[in-house]
Design an enzyme around this catalytic site. Sequence first.
Site, PDB file in Angstrom:
ATOM      1  N   TYR A   1       0.843  -1.202   0.000  1.00 38.18           N
ATOM      2  CA  TYR A   1       0.000   0.000   0.000  1.00 38.18           C
ATOM      3  C   TYR A   1       0.878   1.252   0.000  1.00 38.18           C
ATOM      4  O   TYR A   1       0.607   2.211  -0.713  1.00 38.18           O
ATOM      5  CB  TYR A   1      -0.894  -0.013   1.244  1.00 38.18           C
ATOM      6  CG  TYR A   1      -1.909   1.100   1.267  1.00 38.18           C
ATOM      7  CD1 TYR A   1      -3.153   0.949   0.688  1.00 38.18           C
ATOM      8  CD2 TYR A   1      -1.605   2.318   1.873  1.00 38.18           C
ATOM      9  CE1 TYR A   1      -4.077   1.979   0.699  1.00 38.18           C
ATOM     10  CE2 TYR A   1      -2.523   3.354   1.893  1.00 38.18           C
ATOM     11  CZ  TYR A   1      -3.767   3.174   1.304  1.00 38.18           C
ATOM     12  OH  TYR A   1      -4.675   4.204   1.323  1.00 38.18           O
TER      13      TYR A   1
ATOM     14  N   PHE B   1      -9.821  19.053 -24.868  1.00 37.81           N
ATOM     15  CA  PHE B   1     -10.179  17.644 -24.901  1.00 37.81           C
ATOM     16  C   PHE B   1     -11.425  17.481 -24.022  1.00 37.81           C
ATOM     17  O   PHE B   1     -11.625  18.262 -23.096  1.00 37.81           O
ATOM     18  CB  PHE B   1      -9.026  16.748 -24.425  1.00 37.81           C
ATOM     19  CG  PHE B   1      -9.386  15.301 -24.535  1.00 37.81           C
ATOM     20  CD1 PHE B   1      -9.533  14.728 -25.792  1.00 37.81           C
ATOM     21  CD2 PHE B   1      -9.658  14.522 -23.419  1.00 37.81           C
ATOM     22  CE1 PHE B   1      -9.941  13.412 -25.925  1.00 37.81           C
ATOM     23  CE2 PHE B   1     -10.066  13.201 -23.559  1.00 37.81           C
ATOM     24  CZ  PHE B   1     -10.198  12.644 -24.805  1.00 37.81           C
ATOM     25  N   THR B   2     -12.240  16.489 -24.341  1.00 39.08           N
ATOM     26  CA  THR B   2     -13.559  16.364 -23.685  1.00 39.08           C
ATOM     27  C   THR B   2     -13.476  16.385 -22.155  1.00 39.08           C
ATOM     28  O   THR B   2     -14.128  17.207 -21.496  1.00 39.08           O
ATOM     29  CB  THR B   2     -14.244  15.054 -24.129  1.00 39.08           C
ATOM     30  OG1 THR B   2     -13.330  13.971 -23.933  1.00 39.08           O
ATOM     31  CG2 THR B   2     -14.660  15.110 -25.591  1.00 39.08           C
TER      32      THR B   2
ATOM     33  N   ASP C   1      -0.296  18.623 -21.543  1.00 42.07           N
ATOM     34  CA  ASP C   1      -0.987  17.333 -21.542  1.00 42.07           C
ATOM     35  C   ASP C   1      -0.185  16.435 -22.489  1.00 42.07           C
ATOM     36  O   ASP C   1      -0.223  16.590 -23.707  1.00 42.07           O
ATOM     37  CB  ASP C   1      -2.428  17.496 -22.036  1.00 42.07           C
ATOM     38  CG  ASP C   1      -3.186  16.157 -22.069  1.00 42.07           C
ATOM     39  OD1 ASP C   1      -2.523  15.090 -22.078  1.00 42.07           O
ATOM     40  OD2 ASP C   1      -4.428  16.182 -22.105  1.00 42.07           O
TER      41      ASP C   1
ATOM     42  N   LYS D   1      -2.224   5.852 -22.719  1.00 42.61           N
ATOM     43  CA  LYS D   1      -1.686   6.150 -24.052  1.00 42.61           C
ATOM     44  C   LYS D   1      -0.164   6.185 -23.965  1.00 42.61           C
ATOM     45  O   LYS D   1       0.516   5.344 -24.538  1.00 42.61           O
ATOM     46  CB  LYS D   1      -2.212   7.499 -24.559  1.00 42.61           C
ATOM     47  CG  LYS D   1      -3.717   7.504 -24.820  1.00 42.61           C
ATOM     48  CD  LYS D   1      -4.172   8.899 -25.231  1.00 42.61           C
ATOM     49  CE  LYS D   1      -5.672   9.011 -25.354  1.00 42.61           C
ATOM     50  NZ  LYS D   1      -6.217   8.470 -26.594  1.00 42.61           N
TER      51      LYS D   1
ATOM     52  N   ARG E   1     -16.157  11.881 -33.231  1.00 45.39           N
ATOM     53  CA  ARG E   1     -15.498  13.051 -32.642  1.00 45.39           C
ATOM     54  C   ARG E   1     -16.069  14.277 -33.338  1.00 45.39           C
ATOM     55  O   ARG E   1     -15.478  14.829 -34.251  1.00 45.39           O
ATOM     56  CB  ARG E   1     -13.979  12.983 -32.789  1.00 45.39           C
ATOM     57  CG  ARG E   1     -13.321  11.818 -32.109  1.00 45.39           C
ATOM     58  CD  ARG E   1     -12.969  12.015 -30.635  1.00 45.39           C
ATOM     59  NE  ARG E   1     -14.056  11.999 -29.697  1.00 45.39           N
ATOM     60  CZ  ARG E   1     -13.864  11.806 -28.366  1.00 45.39           C
ATOM     61  NH1 ARG E   1     -12.683  11.627 -27.863  1.00 45.39           N
ATOM     62  NH2 ARG E   1     -14.885  11.808 -27.548  1.00 45.39           N
TER      63      ARG E   1
ATOM     64  N   PHE F   1     -21.596  11.712 -24.986  1.00 44.26           N
ATOM     65  CA  PHE F   1     -21.175  10.749 -26.006  1.00 44.26           C
ATOM     66  C   PHE F   1     -20.800   9.402 -25.416  1.00 44.26           C
ATOM     67  O   PHE F   1     -20.829   8.394 -26.110  1.00 44.26           O
ATOM     68  CB  PHE F   1     -19.986  11.304 -26.815  1.00 44.26           C
ATOM     69  CG  PHE F   1     -18.753  11.525 -25.986  1.00 44.26           C
ATOM     70  CD1 PHE F   1     -18.559  12.716 -25.312  1.00 44.26           C
ATOM     71  CD2 PHE F   1     -17.781  10.538 -25.877  1.00 44.26           C
ATOM     72  CE1 PHE F   1     -17.423  12.923 -24.542  1.00 44.26           C
ATOM     73  CE2 PHE F   1     -16.640  10.737 -25.116  1.00 44.26           C
ATOM     74  CZ  PHE F   1     -16.470  11.932 -24.444  1.00 44.26           C
TER      75      PHE F   1
END
Length: 482
Positions: free
Chosen positions: A80, A132-133, A223, A266, A389, A455
């Site tokens: 932990y 970005f969303t 980002d 990613k 998109r 979406f």
Amino acid sequence: MSQIKFFQGDNLPLEMHKVRIVQKLNLIPVEQRMKAMSEAGNNTFLLHNRDVFLDMLTDSGVNAMSDRQLAAMMEADDSYAGSETFFRLEAKIREIFGTEFFLPAHQGRACEHIISKVFVKQDSVIPMNYHFTTTKSHITLNGGRVEEVYIDEALNITSNHPFKGNIDIRKLVELIKKEGADDIPFVRMEAGTNLIGGQPFSLENMRQVRKVCDEYGIMLILDASLLADNLYFIKQREKDCRNMSIREITRAMADLCDIIYFSARKLGCARGGAICTDKSELADKMRELVPLYEGFLTYGGMSVREMEAMAVGLKETMDEEMINQGPEFIACMAEELQKRGIPVVTPPGGLGCHIDAMGFVDHIPQTQYPAGALAAAIYIASGVRGMERGTMSEQRDENGVEPLSNMELVRLALPRRVFTLSQVMYAVDRITWLYENRKLIGGLKFIEEPRVLRFFFGRLAPTNDWQDRLVKKFREDFGDSL
Ligand code: F0G
């Protein structure tokens, strides 16, 4: 970049790896695909994977892992607090980005949650190359507003501009002067700008943005979720960077930032998230939210196995022969589609091949979600799952008004090292058939519309019986083929 030239004809993307574990795929008949699409509310997010042949929804968390990543997962130190795995990952991030502090989070949007909660205040304005969303939702939930300062070329579908993800410096300065630097806690630059087709920004542009940030005392946040593709394009397309290694470009970018965060679903071909900074006062502000929302500071909601995989994945991303994988396959797919007259975003970017739905189905009005309708049609025609998109991915404003998206794209993601060239060509073939029959495709309408990020789980229905007609034509043309 691929070092290998072919004797005959154009170069093909060539895999610098071999396949050692495979997963069987399933292609169900077209009638069943139509039924599955209908049961999924014409939303490709809601399909069952068992009904999908080639899953090109996203590259998030579905990149192929290497033997070394899998081996490292076996060595994970499960605890932990104070796990050795954490310190290994921290050291790797320090080595690559040169940042002293690393805060773990379970995925990219969790980083956005923490950053937004700490730095975005009521009426804050956040300039960025493009939203970005999930980023936009976190910023608006905290009372802030997103302002996009992209270059004019960014929204040109067909272009040969090498860096459509650049920030327009003049627009940025004007915005800062208009809003006042005090209301702008940070500028956000998104590597491999997702929603405009995986388009990169240049290192030179980032340097200019930094200069403006310094002048006005504003932070610069990167980002880096799609950093790998952006790095590849900088090396390919930016003259001054041609002789730099991928690692050197990475460091040059990182040195310009106050905070870097990324989705390790990613970047790093694993599953997780990271916030990195060299500034202790920034780390201190964010640190206390990690145990509150994510998990203890040495795992932040990630499994230690994924953290081990992430450390190895980050190292492999810096490999000059690995980083070209995604972009070269994407370029190949985009070029094959273009050769057949199908409108795609150019130059091809990262993440996936982006089809221009407004060009493909120009008879469908934006209020009937052309990109959503095309994504549904592609699935029915091929079993290939892409992602809308466009306007479906937008959110209604506080008055319930639906903003029409700047672009209507269907993204066919190519997760790294997952698909073969023949699978890519199968998708190209079916999309070509669909293009010849594009007038059969009709629009969609919402039948269930969630307020936030609609979406993801909203449900839609075709505006008429166009899907029946599409299946009938498929049978006429393909006989009893799947
Ligand atoms: N930033 C960018 C640029 C992204 O593309 C994503 C995710 C995130 C942040 C959020 O990261 O998913 O780990 O929470 N993009 C995925 C996609 C969902 O399919 O494009 P996450």
